[in-house]
Design an enzyme around this catalytic site. Sequence first.
Site, PDB file in Angstrom:
ATOM      1  N   ASP A 129      -1.130  -6.304  -0.451  1.00  9.48           N
ATOM      2  CA  ASP A 129      -1.275  -5.659   0.860  1.00  9.48           C
ATOM      3  C   ASP A 129      -2.740  -5.347   1.141  1.00  9.48           C
ATOM      4  O   ASP A 129      -3.448  -4.824   0.271  1.00  9.48           O
ATOM      5  CB  ASP A 129      -0.490  -4.327   0.819  1.00  9.48           C
ATOM      6  CG  ASP A 129       0.300  -4.076   2.076  1.00  9.48           C
ATOM      7  OD1 ASP A 129       0.193  -4.866   3.027  1.00  9.48           O
ATOM      8  OD2 ASP A 129       1.053  -3.082   2.082  1.00  9.48           O
ATOM      9  N   GLU A 187       9.179  -3.787  10.631  1.00 10.81           N
ATOM     10  CA  GLU A 187       9.502  -2.467  10.069  1.00 10.81           C
ATOM     11  C   GLU A 187       9.868  -1.473  11.169  1.00 10.81           C
ATOM     12  O   GLU A 187       9.183  -1.368  12.198  1.00 10.81           O
ATOM     13  CB  GLU A 187       8.306  -1.917   9.267  1.00 10.81           C
ATOM     14  CG  GLU A 187       8.587  -0.521   8.715  1.00 10.81           C
ATOM     15  CD  GLU A 187       7.644  -0.068   7.598  1.00 10.81           C
ATOM     16  OE1 GLU A 187       6.713  -0.808   7.250  1.00 10.81           O
ATOM     17  OE2 GLU A 187       7.876   1.038   7.079  1.00 10.81           O
ATOM     18  N   LYS A 227      -0.852  -9.545   2.863  1.00  6.87           N
ATOM     19  CA  LYS A 227      -0.130  -9.041   4.042  1.00  6.87           C
ATOM     20  C   LYS A 227      -1.068  -8.113   4.799  1.00  6.87           C
ATOM     21  O   LYS A 227      -1.825  -7.364   4.173  1.00  6.87           O
ATOM     22  CB  LYS A 227       1.134  -8.279   3.623  1.00  6.87           C
ATOM     23  CG  LYS A 227       1.862  -7.631   4.798  1.00  6.87           C
ATOM     24  CD  LYS A 227       3.218  -7.078   4.414  1.00  6.87           C
ATOM     25  CE  LYS A 227       3.186  -5.685   3.819  1.00  6.87           C
ATOM     26  NZ  LYS A 227       2.574  -4.647   4.686  1.00  6.87           N
ATOM     27  N   GLU A 240      -1.195  -5.475   8.458  1.00 12.51           N
ATOM     28  CA  GLU A 240      -0.467  -4.829   9.545  1.00 12.51           C
ATOM     29  C   GLU A 240      -1.139  -5.130  10.881  1.00 12.51           C
ATOM     30  O   GLU A 240      -2.369  -5.132  10.968  1.00 12.51           O
ATOM     31  CB  GLU A 240      -0.442  -3.300   9.334  1.00 12.51           C
ATOM     32  CG  GLU A 240       0.347  -2.898   8.107  1.00 12.51           C
ATOM     33  CD  GLU A 240       0.453  -1.380   7.940  1.00 12.51           C
ATOM     34  OE1 GLU A 240       0.086  -0.625   8.880  1.00 12.51           O
ATOM     35  OE2 GLU A 240       0.909  -0.953   6.869  1.00 12.51           O
ATOM     36  N   ASP A 283       0.836  -1.204   0.000  1.00 16.31           N
ATOM     37  CA  ASP A 283       0.000   0.000   0.000  1.00 16.31           C
ATOM     38  C   ASP A 283       0.871   1.255   0.000  1.00 16.31           C
ATOM     39  O   ASP A 283       0.360   2.373  -0.062  1.00 16.31           O
ATOM     40  CB  ASP A 283      -1.029  -0.010   1.140  1.00 16.31           C
ATOM     41  CG  ASP A 283      -0.403  -0.004   2.522  1.00 16.31           C
ATOM     42  OD1 ASP A 283       0.837  -0.026   2.620  1.00 16.31           O
ATOM     43  OD2 ASP A 283      -1.164   0.022   3.516  1.00 16.31           O
ATOM     44  N   SER A 284       2.205   1.066   0.007  1.00 17.57           N
ATOM     45  CA  SER A 284       3.119   2.192  -0.247  1.00 17.57           C
ATOM     46  C   SER A 284       2.801   2.822  -1.603  1.00 17.57           C
ATOM     47  O   SER A 284       3.206   3.953  -1.873  1.00 17.57           O
ATOM     48  CB  SER A 284       4.576   1.721  -0.216  1.00 17.57           C
ATOM     49  OG  SER A 284       4.757   0.585  -1.038  1.00 17.57           O
TER      50      SER A 284
HETATM   51  O1  KIV Z   1       3.489  -1.046   1.633  1.00 16.18           O
HETATM   52  C1  KIV Z   1       4.648  -1.458   1.583  1.00 16.18           C
HETATM   53  O2  KIV Z   1       5.362  -1.283   0.587  1.00 16.18           O
HETATM   54  C2  KIV Z   1       5.160  -2.162   2.743  1.00 16.18           C
HETATM   55  C3  KIV Z   1       6.611  -2.500   2.791  1.00 16.18           C
HETATM   56  C4  KIV Z   1       7.472  -1.321   2.823  1.00 16.18           C
HETATM   57  C5  KIV Z   1       6.929  -3.489   3.844  1.00 16.18           C
HETATM   58  O3  KIV Z   1       4.415  -2.480   3.612  1.00 16.18           O
END
Ligand code: KIV
Length: 285
Positions: A84, A183, A114, A116, A45-46
Site C-alpha cells: 500500500d 470500500e 495500491k 487511494e 496501511d491499515s
Molecule cells: O489498508 C488496508 O488494509 C486496506 C484494505 C482494507 C482495503 O486498504
Amino acid sequence: MTRVTIQSLKGQKARGEKIAMVTAYDATFARLLDEAGADILLVGDSLGMVIQGNDTTLPVTVDDIVYHCRAVLRGTRRAHVVGDMPFMSYQESLEQGMRNAGRLMKDGGCHAIKLEGGAQHAPLVARLVAAGIPVMGHIGLTPQSFHQMGGFKVQGREPGAAERLVADARALEAAGAYAIVLEGIPAEIAAEVTAAIAVPTIGIGAGAGCDGQVLVVYDLLGMDERFKPKFVRRYADVGATVRDACGRFIADVRAGAFPAANESFSLDAPAPAPTPLYSVAGGKS
Ligand code: KIV
C-alpha cells in the site's frame, strides 16, 4: 507452485471466480494465509491501526510498508503480494509517486502497489504501469482522506455519487490499473461499478456484487472483541484464545508448573541435536 499474477486475477473475473484478498503484515500470518489459499495478500496501511495502534492510517511511512512487505514475502509461495502507498507518499507529485512505488517494488519486493483515489491519480497510474509497476486502485471510502470525509463514513449516498464512482473506476482502468478496491459504498453502486469495468473489483463493505472481497485479517479473526462493524464477518475468536492461552502460561509460571522435567535439558541425558530456538516464521525450519 504457480504464483497468482495480475493476468490470472483478470482470468478469475472473466471466469466468474471470486478473488479472496486478506491483509498480512508478517511472515507467520503470510504463511498461514498463503496455505489457506488467499489469492492476494495486501500489506495495507491499515497496519498503522492494527499493528501500530494509531487511530488512523495517516502516520504510516514508506519504510513501514517496505519492512512489512519483506516479512510477508518471506512467508508466501503462491499469493500475489500488494504493498500500500501510504498517505502523502504519492500525492505531492508524479515523481514522488514513482520514487516511492519503486521503493515498495525494489526494497519491499512486492508484486504490485495500491493507491487511494480516482481519476485525479490516473496520470500517476499510467506512468507507473508504463514503468512496469502494476497498480491496484482504491475508491469509495478512502481512509487516508479521514479528515476530509469527516470520519470513516460510507461514501456514495449523495446524488451523482454513483456516476462519479463509475467514472473514477473507468479512469483508473483506462490508465492501466489491474484491479480496484471498492470500500464502504452501497452494494448497488459497487455492483454497477463492477459491471462497468473489465478489471476485477475487490470489495470491503461494498456488498456481494464485487469480483472479490478483502478483510483486515485481525478483524476476520476476532482479535479485538470491541470492534464489530456491520461489514466484518468474524470467523474465529482468536483474541479470546490468545488471552486464555497466555493467561494459562502466566499462571503456570507463577505456580512453578512450567517448565516440567520433560521440557528441560538435563546433564543426565545425551546432548540434544541443535535446534532453532524459535520457529522460523516463513516455515523454512
Ligand atoms: O489498508 C488496508 O488494509 C486496506 C484494505 C482494507 C482495503 O486498504
